[in-house]
Design an enzyme around this catalytic site. Structure first.
Site, PDB file in Angstrom:
ATOM      1  N   ILE A 158      -5.552   3.324  -0.311  1.00 41.31           N
ATOM      2  CA  ILE A 158      -5.678   4.516   0.528  1.00 41.31           C
ATOM      3  C   ILE A 158      -5.266   5.758  -0.239  1.00 41.31           C
ATOM      4  O   ILE A 158      -5.945   6.791  -0.196  1.00 41.31           O
ATOM      5  CB  ILE A 158      -4.858   4.358   1.821  1.00 41.31           C
ATOM      6  CG1 ILE A 158      -5.398   3.197   2.653  1.00 41.31           C
ATOM      7  CG2 ILE A 158      -4.891   5.650   2.641  1.00 41.31           C
ATOM      8  CD1 ILE A 158      -4.540   2.850   3.864  1.00 41.31           C
ATOM      9  N   CYS A 208       2.924   4.485   1.065  1.00 38.47           N
ATOM     10  CA  CYS A 208       3.656   3.341   0.532  1.00 38.47           C
ATOM     11  C   CYS A 208       4.080   2.419   1.671  1.00 38.47           C
ATOM     12  O   CYS A 208       4.102   2.807   2.836  1.00 38.47           O
ATOM     13  CB  CYS A 208       4.856   3.796  -0.289  1.00 38.47           C
ATOM     14  SG  CYS A 208       5.810   5.122   0.445  1.00 38.47           S
ATOM     15  N   ARG A 225       3.818   4.489   7.510  1.00 35.31           N
ATOM     16  CA  ARG A 225       4.779   3.922   8.450  1.00 35.31           C
ATOM     17  C   ARG A 225       5.764   5.011   8.845  1.00 35.31           C
ATOM     18  O   ARG A 225       6.274   5.752   8.003  1.00 35.31           O
ATOM     19  CB  ARG A 225       5.528   2.731   7.832  1.00 35.31           C
ATOM     20  CG  ARG A 225       4.693   1.461   7.711  1.00 35.31           C
ATOM     21  CD  ARG A 225       4.386   0.874   9.088  1.00 35.31           C
ATOM     22  NE  ARG A 225       3.619  -0.370   9.022  1.00 35.31           N
ATOM     23  CZ  ARG A 225       2.308  -0.442   9.119  1.00 35.31           C
ATOM     24  NH1 ARG A 225       1.600   0.667   9.252  1.00 35.31           N
ATOM     25  NH2 ARG A 225       1.692  -1.616   9.088  1.00 35.31           N
ATOM     26  N   ASP A 262       0.520  10.610  11.983  1.00 35.96           N
ATOM     27  CA  ASP A 262      -0.247   9.597  12.707  1.00 35.96           C
ATOM     28  C   ASP A 262       0.626   8.388  13.017  1.00 35.96           C
ATOM     29  O   ASP A 262       0.242   7.529  13.799  1.00 35.96           O
ATOM     30  CB  ASP A 262      -1.464   9.153  11.888  1.00 35.96           C
ATOM     31  CG  ASP A 262      -2.383   8.249  12.678  1.00 35.96           C
ATOM     32  OD1 ASP A 262      -2.644   8.560  13.857  1.00 35.96           O
ATOM     33  OD2 ASP A 262      -2.839   7.214  12.134  1.00 35.96           O
ATOM     34  N   GLU A 280       6.983   4.191  18.277  1.00 39.21           N
ATOM     35  CA  GLU A 280       5.620   4.436  18.760  1.00 39.21           C
ATOM     36  C   GLU A 280       5.451   3.793  20.134  1.00 39.21           C
ATOM     37  O   GLU A 280       5.638   2.582  20.280  1.00 39.21           O
ATOM     38  CB  GLU A 280       4.603   3.862  17.766  1.00 39.21           C
ATOM     39  CG  GLU A 280       4.629   4.583  16.430  1.00 39.21           C
ATOM     40  CD  GLU A 280       3.634   4.026  15.423  1.00 39.21           C
ATOM     41  OE1 GLU A 280       2.903   3.053  15.749  1.00 39.21           O
ATOM     42  OE2 GLU A 280       3.582   4.547  14.297  1.00 39.21           O
ATOM     43  N   HIS A 337      -1.240   6.857  15.988  1.00 36.35           N
ATOM     44  CA  HIS A 337      -1.488   5.775  15.031  1.00 36.35           C
ATOM     45  C   HIS A 337      -2.952   5.328  15.117  1.00 36.35           C
ATOM     46  O   HIS A 337      -3.272   4.145  15.272  1.00 36.35           O
ATOM     47  CB  HIS A 337      -0.552   4.592  15.295  1.00 36.35           C
ATOM     48  CG  HIS A 337      -0.366   3.707  14.098  1.00 36.35           C
ATOM     49  ND1 HIS A 337       0.705   2.865  13.947  1.00 36.35           N
ATOM     50  CD2 HIS A 337      -1.120   3.533  12.985  1.00 36.35           C
ATOM     51  CE1 HIS A 337       0.609   2.204  12.807  1.00 36.35           C
ATOM     52  NE2 HIS A 337      -0.499   2.597  12.202  1.00 36.35           N
TER      53      HIS A 337
END
Length: 320
Positions: A159, A207, A236, A260, A265, A284
């Site tokens: 990514i 990461c 994360r 995001d 969450e 997310h």
């Protein structure tokens, strides 16, 4: 050939709309939409493969898994929810799906960067309260270009490298911090974390979450950033010390954040992240495009097939 008898413990995380079903990932599949912690052991009994998605699977439960369980497949990239030490003790292989969402998450990064560069959250809130001054007067919010700006990328896996490719096409300068030492190449200048924090206009995190990386962006790290810089997190939530970030955003220590992912969450109902004008908050969603979720399910099936044929792929922990 190892049996591919598979149980999916929390299909709802991926197949919440019924359009990305798990039924074809193995010859025999049992699908549960969700599984309480106290029902995990009952539901994995007799199965060879256990599939989860961001579902906590603690060590005290894994150590009680029946001998039939040979593989835990995390239906996603991050695997911090699984106790790897316990899996290793039990001789259970753990694998993940590292490359199913590369383009979609990279697109989310660019979306957040562009929204922040255009003060889009603030503009939308002005319209919601009937304030049309951006249309009738000179534009009264910050509005900057990405070209010529420096993007710092922390983590250069699939990514991270895709984000770099897109950013270079937009004429951004690239700084990067990799897990292992790398030489400069392809317009990417590898630097220390501190140098990246000090020099970047935008910082994007890519990461894994480990004990080493938890809260890597803390009060000290935020203090090194420029007051005009932005931070983006699609990896994360716990990579960032959220309370330190909120404080920095409120005090204008940095210009803004695109998140995001969050430490909790969804965030608590009273979280300032919902109301700060210099925050773009999304649920997310980076991996949740329909094509992305279908690709994920397909790759879970590939992981299971490879393992059962004796040639496991995407192995995090090798098993017996």
């Amino acid at each position: 050939m190892i049996s591919d008898k598979t149980v999916v413990l929390n299909a709802e995380k991926v197949d919440y709309d019924g359009k990305a079903g798990y039924e074809g990932i193995a010859s025999e599949v049992t699908v549960y939409m969700d599984t309480p912690q106290d029902q995990i052991l009952e539901r994995v009994e007799g199965y060879t493969v256990v599939v989860t998605k961001e579902m906590p699977v603690p060590g005290d439960i894994i150590r009680q898994f029946p001998d039939s369980v040979r593989l835990i497949c995390e239906a996603g990239t991050g695997y911090n929810n699984i106790d790897l030490s316990a899996a290793r003790e039990k001789g259970i292989t753990v694998c993940n799906v590292p490359d199913y969402s590369t383009q979609r998450v990279a697109q989310t990064v660019m979306l957040l960067m562009l929204e922040l560069a255009s003060s889009m959250t603030k503009q939308h809130r002005m319209l919601a309260r009937g304030d049309h001054s951006n249309f009738t007067d000179h534009l009264s919010v910050d509005h900057i270009e990405l070209n010529g700006k420096t993007l710092g990328v922390i983590g250069t896996g699939n990514i991270g490298m895709e984000v770099i490719r897109i950013a270079q096409a937009m004429d951004m300068r690239i700084l990067a911090k990799a897990h292992h030492k790398k030489e400069d190449s392809c317009g990417i200048h590898y630097v220390s974390l501190d140098e990246l924090l000090c020099e970047s206009d935008f910082i994007s995190l890519h990461c894994s979450l480990t004990e080493e990386t938890r809260h890597m962006i803390d009060e000290r790290a935020l203090s090194l950033m420029k007051p005009s810089s932005f931070i983006i997190n699609t990896a994360r939530g716990a990579l960032i010390d959220e309370q330190a970030l909120i404080k920095a955003l409120k005090e204008g220590k940095i210009a803004g954040a695109g998140l995001d992912v969050q430490e909790t969450e969804p965030p608590a109902e009273d979280s300032p992240l919902y109301t700060l004008d210099n925050v773009v908050l999304t649920p997310h969603m980076g991996w949740r495009g329909l094509e992305t979720r279908r690709r994920l399910v397909s790759k879970v099936g590939e992981d299971i097939k490879a393992f059962c044929s004796g040639h496991p792929i995407n192995v995090i922990v090798p098993g017996r």
